[in-house]
Write a protein that holds these residues in place. Structure first.
Motif, PDB file in Angstrom:
ATOM      1  N   THR A 193       0.461  -4.630 -11.790  1.00 26.22           N
ATOM      2  CA  THR A 193       0.152  -4.430 -10.374  1.00 26.22           C
ATOM      3  C   THR A 193      -1.310  -4.801 -10.157  1.00 26.22           C
ATOM      4  O   THR A 193      -2.192  -4.241 -10.804  1.00 26.22           O
ATOM      5  CB  THR A 193       0.375  -2.967  -9.951  1.00 26.22           C
ATOM      6  OG1 THR A 193       1.733  -2.612 -10.202  1.00 26.22           O
ATOM      7  CG2 THR A 193       0.067  -2.792  -8.473  1.00 26.22           C
TER       8      THR A 193
ATOM      9  N   TYR B  96      -4.246  -6.839  -7.176  1.00 22.02           N
ATOM     10  CA  TYR B  96      -4.517  -7.352  -5.836  1.00 22.02           C
ATOM     11  C   TYR B  96      -5.458  -8.538  -5.938  1.00 22.02           C
ATOM     12  O   TYR B  96      -6.386  -8.551  -6.737  1.00 22.02           O
ATOM     13  CB  TYR B  96      -5.185  -6.271  -4.970  1.00 22.02           C
ATOM     14  CG  TYR B  96      -4.303  -5.088  -4.678  1.00 22.02           C
ATOM     15  CD1 TYR B  96      -4.246  -4.000  -5.542  1.00 22.02           C
ATOM     16  CD2 TYR B  96      -3.519  -5.056  -3.527  1.00 22.02           C
ATOM     17  CE1 TYR B  96      -3.434  -2.919  -5.270  1.00 22.02           C
ATOM     18  CE2 TYR B  96      -2.709  -3.975  -3.256  1.00 22.02           C
ATOM     19  CZ  TYR B  96      -2.673  -2.910  -4.125  1.00 22.02           C
ATOM     20  OH  TYR B  96      -1.872  -1.834  -3.847  1.00 22.02           O
TER      21      TYR B  96
ATOM     22  N   ARG C 108      -3.641  -9.825  -1.128  1.00 23.01           N
ATOM     23  CA  ARG C 108      -2.274 -10.042  -1.598  1.00 23.01           C
ATOM     24  C   ARG C 108      -2.023  -9.117  -2.769  1.00 23.01           C
ATOM     25  O   ARG C 108      -2.833  -9.056  -3.684  1.00 23.01           O
ATOM     26  CB  ARG C 108      -2.146 -11.460  -2.095  1.00 23.01           C
ATOM     27  CG  ARG C 108      -1.048 -12.375  -1.589  1.00 23.01           C
ATOM     28  CD  ARG C 108       0.072 -11.763  -1.003  1.00 23.01           C
ATOM     29  NE  ARG C 108       0.819 -12.626  -0.121  1.00 23.01           N
ATOM     30  CZ  ARG C 108       1.002 -12.316   1.132  1.00 23.01           C
ATOM     31  NH1 ARG C 108       0.437 -11.263   1.655  1.00 23.01           N
ATOM     32  NH2 ARG C 108       1.762 -13.067   1.873  1.00 23.01           N
ATOM     33  N   ASN C 109      -0.900  -8.393  -2.777  1.00 26.69           N
ATOM     34  CA  ASN C 109      -0.597  -7.628  -3.979  1.00 26.69           C
ATOM     35  C   ASN C 109       0.390  -8.401  -4.837  1.00 26.69           C
ATOM     36  O   ASN C 109       1.079  -9.314  -4.371  1.00 26.69           O
ATOM     37  CB  ASN C 109      -0.112  -6.210  -3.644  1.00 26.69           C
ATOM     38  CG  ASN C 109       1.295  -6.198  -3.096  1.00 26.69           C
ATOM     39  OD1 ASN C 109       2.205  -6.763  -3.697  1.00 26.69           O
ATOM     40  ND2 ASN C 109       1.492  -5.536  -1.980  1.00 26.69           N
ATOM     41  N   SER C 110       0.476  -8.023  -6.080  1.00 24.82           N
ATOM     42  CA  SER C 110       1.224  -8.807  -7.074  1.00 24.82           C
ATOM     43  C   SER C 110       2.726  -8.802  -6.839  1.00 24.82           C
ATOM     44  O   SER C 110       3.450  -9.612  -7.420  1.00 24.82           O
ATOM     45  CB  SER C 110       0.917  -8.287  -8.478  1.00 24.82           C
ATOM     46  OG  SER C 110       1.111  -6.886  -8.538  1.00 24.82           O
ATOM     47  N   PHE C 111       3.213  -7.908  -5.990  1.00 22.72           N
ATOM     48  CA  PHE C 111       4.653  -7.861  -5.744  1.00 22.72           C
ATOM     49  C   PHE C 111       5.065  -8.714  -4.556  1.00 22.72           C
ATOM     50  O   PHE C 111       6.253  -8.840  -4.260  1.00 22.72           O
ATOM     51  CB  PHE C 111       5.091  -6.415  -5.512  1.00 22.72           C
ATOM     52  CG  PHE C 111       4.881  -5.553  -6.715  1.00 22.72           C
ATOM     53  CD1 PHE C 111       3.910  -4.574  -6.725  1.00 22.72           C
ATOM     54  CD2 PHE C 111       5.635  -5.739  -7.865  1.00 22.72           C
ATOM     55  CE1 PHE C 111       3.689  -3.792  -7.846  1.00 22.72           C
ATOM     56  CE2 PHE C 111       5.427  -4.966  -8.995  1.00 22.72           C
ATOM     57  CZ  PHE C 111       4.460  -3.986  -8.981  1.00 22.72           C
ATOM     58  N   ASP C 112       4.095  -9.277  -3.897  1.00 25.55           N
ATOM     59  CA  ASP C 112       4.385 -10.038  -2.698  1.00 25.55           C
ATOM     60  C   ASP C 112       3.991 -11.490  -2.907  1.00 25.55           C
ATOM     61  O   ASP C 112       2.845 -11.864  -2.683  1.00 25.55           O
ATOM     62  CB  ASP C 112       3.631  -9.437  -1.508  1.00 25.55           C
ATOM     63  CG  ASP C 112       3.968 -10.153  -0.210  1.00 25.55           C
ATOM     64  OD1 ASP C 112       3.387  -9.771   0.815  1.00 25.55           O
ATOM     65  OD2 ASP C 112       4.800 -11.077  -0.229  1.00 25.55           O
ATOM     66  N   GLU C 113       4.949 -12.300  -3.317  1.00 23.53           N
ATOM     67  CA  GLU C 113       4.645 -13.712  -3.587  1.00 23.53           C
ATOM     68  C   GLU C 113       4.888 -14.606  -2.390  1.00 23.53           C
ATOM     69  O   GLU C 113       4.783 -15.820  -2.481  1.00 23.53           O
ATOM     70  CB  GLU C 113       5.476 -14.207  -4.772  1.00 23.53           C
ATOM     71  CG  GLU C 113       4.945 -13.753  -6.112  1.00 23.53           C
ATOM     72  CD  GLU C 113       5.568 -14.526  -7.254  1.00 23.53           C
ATOM     73  OE1 GLU C 113       6.471 -13.960  -7.911  1.00 23.53           O
ATOM     74  OE2 GLU C 113       5.168 -15.670  -7.514  1.00 23.53           O
ATOM     75  N   GLN C 114       5.201 -14.007  -1.293  1.00 19.66           N
ATOM     76  CA  GLN C 114       5.437 -14.803  -0.094  1.00 19.66           C
ATOM     77  C   GLN C 114       4.138 -15.454   0.354  1.00 19.66           C
ATOM     78  O   GLN C 114       3.082 -14.819   0.366  1.00 19.66           O
ATOM     79  CB  GLN C 114       5.945 -13.902   1.023  1.00 19.66           C
ATOM     80  CG  GLN C 114       6.614 -14.629   2.147  1.00 19.66           C
ATOM     81  CD  GLN C 114       7.360 -13.668   3.049  1.00 19.66           C
ATOM     82  OE1 GLN C 114       7.326 -12.464   2.855  1.00 19.66           O
ATOM     83  NE2 GLN C 114       8.048 -14.197   4.028  1.00 19.66           N
TER      84      GLN C 114
ATOM     85  N   GLU D 293       1.373 -16.937   2.827  1.00 19.65           N
ATOM     86  CA  GLU D 293       0.864 -16.412   4.085  1.00 19.65           C
ATOM     87  C   GLU D 293       0.224 -17.535   4.884  1.00 19.65           C
ATOM     88  O   GLU D 293      -0.458 -18.391   4.329  1.00 19.65           O
ATOM     89  CB  GLU D 293      -0.191 -15.334   3.779  1.00 19.65           C
ATOM     90  CG  GLU D 293      -0.896 -14.785   4.989  1.00 19.65           C
ATOM     91  CD  GLU D 293      -0.428 -13.399   5.346  1.00 19.65           C
ATOM     92  OE1 GLU D 293       0.388 -12.850   4.584  1.00 19.65           O
ATOM     93  OE2 GLU D 293      -0.894 -12.861   6.358  1.00 19.65           O
TER      94      GLU D 293
END
Lengths: 112, 115
Positions: free
Chosen positions: A31, A33, A51-57, A59
């Motif tokens: 986890t 950022y 951005r956090n590591s779980f959100d690869e979307q 931007e």
């Protein structure tokens, strides 16, 4: 070791061109950022994105977009249709424990 | 509008002088930070603080100390300034919340020259 590498020290592009600023990071955390900051000539750093590591979307915000790829440990920043006001130093950063590690920055010159 | 202010934009001091750099934030942030920025080295963390009277060493604390007597104010002290402390000093603050830690708000910086 945790580390942020911005291999491009300085970039110059002509206004209206697209430009991508590279950021590669190293971390053992699962986890984490990532951040981008802009430092205009006035000197004051301005937070752009987290951005956090779980959100690869990816931007997108206006002319700015960010491409986060865990597979390559990269968090690249693209400015579309660059403008002279985009001239600044841009820093990529990674949270390490209770601190933030900054890359050395990329100085971007947008030429009129 | 969030604001971090630093006492001086430019400062010139002599070697051996005691130097105080002041930083004030009006956002009721718990965390405050002092960095120095040098060409080719980026930002390096000197000290940070989670709360009043608390302080933690950053990556390059040697030659510096800090004071946080009030939540809104974080002071950086150079006990005996040396020429290698000539640099741009940046203060920042952020909320305590985990994810917000990196959303730091920066002051305009103090460019210190030690002669």
């Amino acid at each position: 070791a945790q580390k942020v590498t911005q291999a491009q020290t300085e970039i110059s592009v002509v206004e209206k061109e697209d430009v991508t600023l590279d950021c590669v990071y190293e971390t053992r955390d699962t986890t984490y950022y990532l951040f981008w900051y802009k430092q205009p000539p006035s000197g004051e750093l301005v937070f752009l994105i987290r951005r956090n590591s779980f959100d690869e979307q990816n931007e997108i915000s206006g002319r700015y977009s960010w491409n986060f790829q865990k597979s390559t440990s990269s968090f690249n920043f693209t400015i579309t249709a660059s403008q002279v006001v985009d001239s600044a130093v841009y820093f990529c950063a990674l949270r390490r424990d209770d601190k933030i590690i900054f890359g050395k920055g990329t100085r971007l010159h947008i030429l009129p | 509008d969030v604001k971090v202010t630093q006492s001086s934009r430019y400062l010139v001091k002599r070697t051996g002088e005691k130097v105080f750099l002041e930083c004030v934030q009006d956002m009721d942030h718990e965390n405050m930070f002092w960095y120095r920025q040098d060409p080719g080295l980026g930002l390096r963390l000197i000290y940070f603080s989670y709360d009043v009277k608390m302080k933690e060493k950053g990556d390059i604390p040697e030659g510096y100390s800090v004071s946080r007597e009030k939540k809104e104010r974080f002071s950086l002290i150079l006990e005996s300034a040396s020429t290698n402390q000539t640099s741009m000093y940046l203060c920042a603050s952020s909320l305590w919340a985990s994810g917000a830690l990196g959303e730091q708000y920066f002051g305009p910086g103090t460019r210190l020259t030690v002669t």
